[in-house]
Design a protein around this motif. Structure first.
Motif, PDB file in Angstrom:
ATOM      1  N   ASN A  64       0.894  -1.277  -0.047  1.00 52.79           N
ATOM      2  CA  ASN A  64      -0.090   0.056  -0.117  1.00 52.79           C
ATOM      3  C   ASN A  64       0.931   1.051   0.039  1.00 52.79           C
ATOM      4  OD1 ASN A  64       0.715   0.580   2.766  1.00 52.79           O
ATOM      5  ND2 ASN A  64      -0.720  -0.850   3.408  1.00 52.79           N
ATOM      6  N   GLY A  65       0.453   2.409   0.046  1.00 50.95           N
ATOM      7  CA  GLY A  65       0.930   3.594  -0.201  1.00 50.95           C
ATOM      8  C   GLY A  65       1.609   4.059   1.154  1.00 50.95           C
ATOM      9  N   LYS A  66       1.302   3.443   2.507  1.00 50.67           N
ATOM     10  CA  LYS A  66       1.963   3.808   3.468  1.00 50.67           C
ATOM     11  C   LYS A  66       3.284   3.050   3.378  1.00 50.67           C
ATOM     12  CE  LYS A  66       0.603   5.772   6.920  1.00 50.67           C
ATOM     13  NZ  LYS A  66       0.775   7.142   7.230  1.00 50.67           N
ATOM     14  N   ALA A  67       3.394   1.583   2.996  1.00 44.56           N
ATOM     15  CA  ALA A  67       4.617   0.766   2.852  1.00 44.56           C
ATOM     16  C   ALA A  67       5.701   1.457   2.026  1.00 44.56           C
ATOM     17  CB  ALA A  67       4.145  -0.614   2.768  1.00 44.56           C
ATOM     18  N   ALA A  68       5.025   1.922   0.929  1.00 48.40           N
ATOM     19  CA  ALA A  68       5.702   2.541  -0.079  1.00 48.40           C
ATOM     20  C   ALA A  68       6.479   3.885   0.457  1.00 48.40           C
ATOM     21  CB  ALA A  68       4.952   2.821  -1.388  1.00 48.40           C
ATOM     22  N   GLU A  69       5.772   4.679   1.254  1.00 44.99           N
ATOM     23  CA  GLU A  69       6.084   6.020   1.633  1.00 44.99           C
ATOM     24  C   GLU A  69       7.482   5.615   2.872  1.00 44.99           C
ATOM     25  OE1 GLU A  69       4.571  10.178   3.741  1.00 44.99           O
ATOM     26  OE2 GLU A  69       3.099   8.562   2.797  1.00 44.99           O
ATOM     27  N   THR A  70       7.139   4.442   3.380  1.00 44.84           N
ATOM     28  CA  THR A  70       8.240   4.152   4.593  1.00 44.84           C
ATOM     29  C   THR A  70       9.475   3.902   3.762  1.00 44.84           C
ATOM     30  OG1 THR A  70       6.544   3.199   6.083  1.00 44.84           O
ATOM     31  CG2 THR A  70       8.745   2.589   6.201  1.00 44.84           C
ATOM     32  N   GLU A  71       9.546   3.185   2.673  1.00 42.95           N
ATOM     33  CA  GLU A  71      10.711   2.772   1.995  1.00 42.95           C
ATOM     34  C   GLU A  71      11.139   4.055   1.233  1.00 42.95           C
ATOM     35  OE1 GLU A  71      12.257   0.058   1.476  1.00 42.95           O
ATOM     36  OE2 GLU A  71      10.772  -1.042   2.978  1.00 42.95           O
ATOM     37  N   LEU A  72      10.427   4.812   0.855  1.00 45.78           N
ATOM     38  CA  LEU A  72      10.883   6.158   0.204  1.00 45.78           C
ATOM     39  C   LEU A  72      11.809   7.018   1.254  1.00 45.78           C
ATOM     40  CD1 LEU A  72      10.902   7.117  -2.738  1.00 45.78           C
ATOM     41  CD2 LEU A  72       8.797   8.565  -2.036  1.00 45.78           C
ATOM     42  N   LYS A  73      11.154   7.135   2.446  1.00 50.41           N
ATOM     43  CA  LYS A  73      11.990   7.846   3.443  1.00 50.41           C
ATOM     44  C   LYS A  73      13.329   7.402   3.616  1.00 50.41           C
ATOM     45  CE  LYS A  73       8.033   9.488   5.748  1.00 50.41           C
ATOM     46  NZ  LYS A  73       6.943  10.007   6.521  1.00 50.41           N
ATOM     47  N   VAL A  74      13.676   6.278   3.233  1.00 50.35           N
ATOM     48  CA  VAL A  74      15.262   6.051   3.601  1.00 50.35           C
ATOM     49  C   VAL A  74      16.148   6.982   2.635  1.00 50.35           C
ATOM     50  CG1 VAL A  74      16.947   4.170   2.504  1.00 50.35           C
ATOM     51  CG2 VAL A  74      14.891   3.385   3.536  1.00 50.35           C
ATOM     52  N   LEU A  75      15.292   7.561   1.600  1.00 50.86           N
ATOM     53  CA  LEU A  75      15.930   8.499   0.729  1.00 50.86           C
ATOM     54  C   LEU A  75      16.502   9.745   1.757  1.00 50.86           C
ATOM     55  CD1 LEU A  75      14.565   8.819  -2.572  1.00 50.86           C
ATOM     56  CD2 LEU A  75      16.520   8.102  -2.242  1.00 50.86           C
ATOM     57  N   GLN A  76      15.633  10.076   2.726  1.00 51.51           N
ATOM     58  CA  GLN A  76      15.726  11.196   3.264  1.00 51.51           C
ATOM     59  C   GLN A  76      16.748  10.876   4.473  1.00 51.51           C
ATOM     60  OE1 GLN A  76      12.284  12.153   6.034  1.00 51.51           O
ATOM     61  NE2 GLN A  76      12.858  14.307   6.211  1.00 51.51           N
ATOM     62  N   GLU A  77      17.207   9.841   4.699  1.00 51.60           N
ATOM     63  CA  GLU A  77      18.439   9.625   5.573  1.00 51.60           C
ATOM     64  C   GLU A  77      19.281   9.511   4.906  1.00 51.60           C
ATOM     65  OE1 GLU A  77      17.413   5.444   6.955  1.00 51.60           O
ATOM     66  OE2 GLU A  77      15.424   5.870   7.977  1.00 51.60           O
ATOM     67  N   HIS A  78      19.618   9.158   3.607  1.00 49.90           N
ATOM     68  CA  HIS A  78      20.713   9.219   2.824  1.00 49.90           C
ATOM     69  C   HIS A  78      20.900  10.532   2.205  1.00 49.90           C
ATOM     70  CE1 HIS A  78      21.753   4.939   3.376  1.00 49.90           C
ATOM     71  NE2 HIS A  78      20.446   4.697   3.046  1.00 49.90           N
ATOM     72  N   SER A  79      20.062  11.345   2.133  1.00 53.60           N
ATOM     73  CA  SER A  79      20.248  12.639   1.509  1.00 53.60           C
ATOM     74  C   SER A  79      20.626  13.750   2.433  1.00 53.60           C
ATOM     75  CB  SER A  79      18.744  13.063   1.081  1.00 53.60           C
ATOM     76  OG  SER A  79      18.728  14.405   0.615  1.00 53.60           O
ATOM     77  N   SER A  80      21.612  14.722   1.657  1.00 50.90           N
ATOM     78  CA  SER A  80      22.312  15.520   2.501  1.00 50.90           C
ATOM     79  C   SER A  80      21.301  16.951   2.616  1.00 50.90           C
ATOM     80  CB  SER A  80      23.574  15.993   2.067  1.00 50.90           C
ATOM     81  OG  SER A  80      23.375  16.340   0.735  1.00 50.90           O
ATOM     82  N   GLY A  81      20.615  17.070   1.446  1.00 57.33           N
ATOM     83  CA  GLY A  81      19.494  18.212   1.402  1.00 57.33           C
ATOM     84  C   GLY A  81      18.067  17.546   1.730  1.00 57.33           C
ATOM     85  N   ASP A  82      17.192  18.165   1.026  1.00 53.22           N
ATOM     86  CA  ASP A  82      15.807  17.966   1.263  1.00 53.22           C
ATOM     87  C   ASP A  82      15.434  16.955   0.196  1.00 53.22           C
ATOM     88  OD1 ASP A  82      13.077  17.935   1.643  1.00 53.22           O
ATOM     89  OD2 ASP A  82      12.478  19.839   0.994  1.00 53.22           O
ATOM     90  N   TYR A  83      15.070  15.840   0.628  1.00 54.52           N
ATOM     91  CA  TYR A  83      14.905  14.809  -0.741  1.00 54.52           C
ATOM     92  C   TYR A  83      13.444  15.015  -1.341  1.00 54.52           C
ATOM     93  CZ  TYR A  83      10.917  12.177   2.058  1.00 54.52           C
ATOM     94  OH  TYR A  83       9.780  11.849   2.774  1.00 54.52           O
ATOM     95  N   LEU A  84      12.809  15.832  -0.947  1.00 47.71           N
ATOM     96  CA  LEU A  84      11.503  16.304  -1.785  1.00 47.71           C
ATOM     97  C   LEU A  84      12.009  17.273  -2.909  1.00 47.71           C
ATOM     98  CD1 LEU A  84       8.920  16.861   1.320  1.00 47.71           C
ATOM     99  CD2 LEU A  84       9.145  14.750  -0.354  1.00 47.71           C
ATOM    100  N   ASP A  85      13.184  17.766  -2.913  1.00 44.83           N
ATOM    101  CA  ASP A  85      13.490  18.435  -4.124  1.00 44.83           C
ATOM    102  C   ASP A  85      13.465  17.726  -5.356  1.00 44.83           C
ATOM    103  OD1 ASP A  85      13.946  20.889  -2.652  1.00 44.83           O
ATOM    104  OD2 ASP A  85      15.904  20.636  -2.291  1.00 44.83           O
ATOM    105  N   ASN A  86      13.264  16.358  -5.457  1.00 44.16           N
ATOM    106  CA  ASN A  86      13.462  15.594  -6.441  1.00 44.16           C
ATOM    107  C   ASN A  86      11.915  15.403  -6.863  1.00 44.16           C
ATOM    108  OD1 ASN A  86      13.104  12.862  -7.861  1.00 44.16           O
ATOM    109  ND2 ASN A  86      15.364  12.850  -7.397  1.00 44.16           N
ATOM    110  N   ASP A  87      11.857  15.863  -8.302  1.00 43.18           N
ATOM    111  CA  ASP A  87      10.460  15.716  -8.950  1.00 43.18           C
ATOM    112  C   ASP A  87       9.928  14.358  -8.829  1.00 43.18           C
ATOM    113  OD1 ASP A  87      10.770  18.456  -9.517  1.00 43.18           O
ATOM    114  OD2 ASP A  87      11.187  17.928 -11.629  1.00 43.18           O
TER     115      ASP A  87
END
Length: 130
Positions: A64-87
């Motif tokens: 579901n979307g919640k599980a997908a969002e949890t996986e995507l948050k890994v980017l936030q941990e590895h990103s030095s900036g704001d991971y939401l800058d990515n289209d």
């Protein structure tokens, strides 16, 4: 898929081929197979934005979307900036959240990714705005 698989058999050290094979399996709706192949690449490159995004898309389809969002948050941990800058990340978060903020997120992205146009149409259909 067959071409990439043959290349991978010959060049096992070309780990990026795993991402291409995983993408092919995702497009063929074999999400669990895609995840298995993607895991090989992610072991060597756990901060790959493309691989993490593909993994989250597989989780969206499998769970579901919640599980997908949890996986995507890994980017936030590895990103030095704001991971939401990515289209692509903003687009997928909008999809994972059932169109939340679709009218702000999707219109600027109508050309790339190509799914953005379709997802905006789906949003309008779901909200009876057609």
């Amino acid at each position: 898929t067959d071409i990439y698989k043959r290349l991978l058999l010959v060049h096992r050290d070309y780990l990026a081929l795993n991402v291409y094979v995983a993408l092919c399996y995702c497009k063929l709706d074999y999400y669990d197979v895609s995840l298995e192949i993607l895991a090989v690449y992610l072991q060597a490159h756990p901060d790959s934005a493309l691989a993490i995004n593909l993994k989250s898309c597989n989780h969206f389809r499998l769970y579901n979307g919640k599980a997908a969002e949890t996986e995507l948050k890994v980017l936030q941990e590895h990103s030095s900036g704001d991971y939401l800058d990515n289209d692509l990340v903003r687009h997928n978060l909008c999809v994972f959240r059932n169109g939340e903020n679709a009218l702000q997120v999707l219109p600027p992205l109508l050309e790339m990714p190509v799914e953005a146009r379709l997802n905006l149409v789906i949003y309008h259909l779901r909200h009876s705005e057609v």
